[in-house]
Motif scaffolding. Sequence first.
Motif, PDB file in Angstrom:
ATOM      1  N   LYS A 115       3.278 -16.820 -10.788  1.00  0.00           N
ATOM      2  CA  LYS A 115       2.153 -16.393 -11.612  1.00  0.00           C
ATOM      3  C   LYS A 115       1.533 -17.624 -12.266  1.00  0.00           C
ATOM      4  O   LYS A 115       2.248 -18.555 -12.653  1.00  0.00           O
ATOM      5  CB  LYS A 115       2.614 -15.416 -12.698  1.00  0.00           C
ATOM      6  N   ARG A 117      -1.534 -18.879 -15.193  1.00  0.00           N
ATOM      7  CA  ARG A 117      -2.512 -18.512 -16.227  1.00  0.00           C
ATOM      8  C   ARG A 117      -3.251 -19.756 -16.680  1.00  0.00           C
ATOM      9  O   ARG A 117      -2.667 -20.832 -16.824  1.00  0.00           O
ATOM     10  CB  ARG A 117      -1.805 -17.890 -17.431  1.00  0.00           C
ATOM     11  N   GLN A 168     -11.013 -18.538  -9.826  1.00  0.00           N
ATOM     12  CA  GLN A 168      -9.690 -17.959  -9.663  1.00  0.00           C
ATOM     13  C   GLN A 168      -9.314 -17.845  -8.192  1.00  0.00           C
ATOM     14  O   GLN A 168      -8.181 -18.154  -7.809  1.00  0.00           O
ATOM     15  CB  GLN A 168      -9.634 -16.587 -10.335  1.00  0.00           C
ATOM     16  N   SER A 172      -6.208 -19.761  -6.570  1.00  0.00           N
ATOM     17  CA  SER A 172      -5.177 -18.958  -5.924  1.00  0.00           C
ATOM     18  C   SER A 172      -4.960 -19.420  -4.484  1.00  0.00           C
ATOM     19  O   SER A 172      -3.814 -19.537  -4.022  1.00  0.00           O
ATOM     20  CB  SER A 172      -5.565 -17.478  -5.947  1.00  0.00           C
ATOM     21  N   PRO A 191      -3.878  -9.039 -10.203  1.00  0.00           N
ATOM     22  CA  PRO A 191      -3.678  -9.795 -11.440  1.00  0.00           C
ATOM     23  C   PRO A 191      -3.355  -8.862 -12.589  1.00  0.00           C
ATOM     24  O   PRO A 191      -3.906  -7.766 -12.707  1.00  0.00           O
ATOM     25  CB  PRO A 191      -5.022 -10.498 -11.650  1.00  0.00           C
ATOM     26  N   ARG A 193      -3.566  -9.928 -15.821  1.00  0.00           N
ATOM     27  CA  ARG A 193      -4.360 -10.341 -16.981  1.00  0.00           C
ATOM     28  C   ARG A 193      -5.660 -10.958 -16.499  1.00  0.00           C
ATOM     29  O   ARG A 193      -5.752 -11.474 -15.398  1.00  0.00           O
ATOM     30  CB  ARG A 193      -3.595 -11.374 -17.820  1.00  0.00           C
ATOM     31  N   ASP A 195      -6.975 -13.681 -17.601  1.00  0.00           N
ATOM     32  CA  ASP A 195      -6.891 -15.135 -17.519  1.00  0.00           C
ATOM     33  C   ASP A 195      -5.889 -15.597 -16.462  1.00  0.00           C
ATOM     34  O   ASP A 195      -5.524 -16.767 -16.417  1.00  0.00           O
ATOM     35  CB  ASP A 195      -6.520 -15.727 -18.884  1.00  0.00           C
ATOM     36  N   GLU A 196      -5.470 -14.700 -15.610  1.00  0.00           N
ATOM     37  CA  GLU A 196      -4.480 -15.052 -14.597  1.00  0.00           C
ATOM     38  C   GLU A 196      -5.159 -15.747 -13.424  1.00  0.00           C
ATOM     39  O   GLU A 196      -6.157 -15.253 -12.878  1.00  0.00           O
ATOM     40  CB  GLU A 196      -3.753 -13.798 -14.122  1.00  0.00           C
ATOM     41  N   ASN A 199      -1.339 -14.302  -8.780  1.00  0.00           N
ATOM     42  CA  ASN A 199      -0.107 -13.530  -8.846  1.00  0.00           C
ATOM     43  C   ASN A 199       0.301 -13.308  -7.395  1.00  0.00           C
ATOM     44  O   ASN A 199      -0.131 -12.364  -6.757  1.00  0.00           O
ATOM     45  CB  ASN A 199      -0.338 -12.215  -9.585  1.00  0.00           C
TER      46      ASN A 199
END
Length: 249
Positions: A115, A117, A168, A172, A191, A193, A195-196, A199
């Motif tokens: 994960k 953030r 993101q 990722s 995700p 969250r 702000d992630e 995942n």
Amino acid sequence: MTNKYIYGVTHNTADLPAPMLGIGGAPVTLVTHDRCGALVSDLPADRPLGTRDDLLSHERVLEDLARRRIPVLPFRFGAAMTGPQEIADELLAANQDAFLADLEQIRGRVELVVKGRYENDSAYLEVLREEPAVLELRERIRGVPEESSYDERLRLGEVIAQAMARKQAGDSDRLAAALSPYAEQVAPRPPAREDEVANLAFLVEQGQEDGFEQAIEELGRQWAGRVRLRLVGPLPPYDFVGSLQGRQS
């Protein structure tokens, strides 16, 4: 009457730790048929399921087996049947070929979840630097009353959301590319969250775990102050088994 709560399926020869306690403190045992075994514990028929403690007990059993490198196909929380004979006939005998194929797929492998953030406002500040349209809109409405700039503010929110989504996705992909050489499969997870960064679940052969962790550490150094990475696992292979036994997030 006592039902059997089912945690998952493993080989009939699995060496379970003793004692292994499940929901309600009941011992976990194996109900076997031929080459498969269902991990079960007694569950009074009049006992409702669904408490947080029940879910944690379910997860704890499966995660303990994963840490011990005992291959198991995890069932979705809440599975129960009336007794050993039903489990042997209707679950194990009916699905043995599929279960054995999935068990072979995960043999000698573990699931590791990474994960990420964003830290502080790092991603937002990058968007301001990298996306001229964001900065232009932001400057255009600076000092303008909200009622007079409603449409522009709405547009700014949309542009920022789109830019963050692109960032993101790119980060990722970079994370997946850095770790994929040490994994046999990669599975994205939703995700948890806003702000992630990512995942991602990885199916990793046990001999590749050290290299996998070193790659995470190297990427963590490159992203220091920007992205905080966290490794979770080993876990049961929720993301890498067939659909018969369900999937738990």
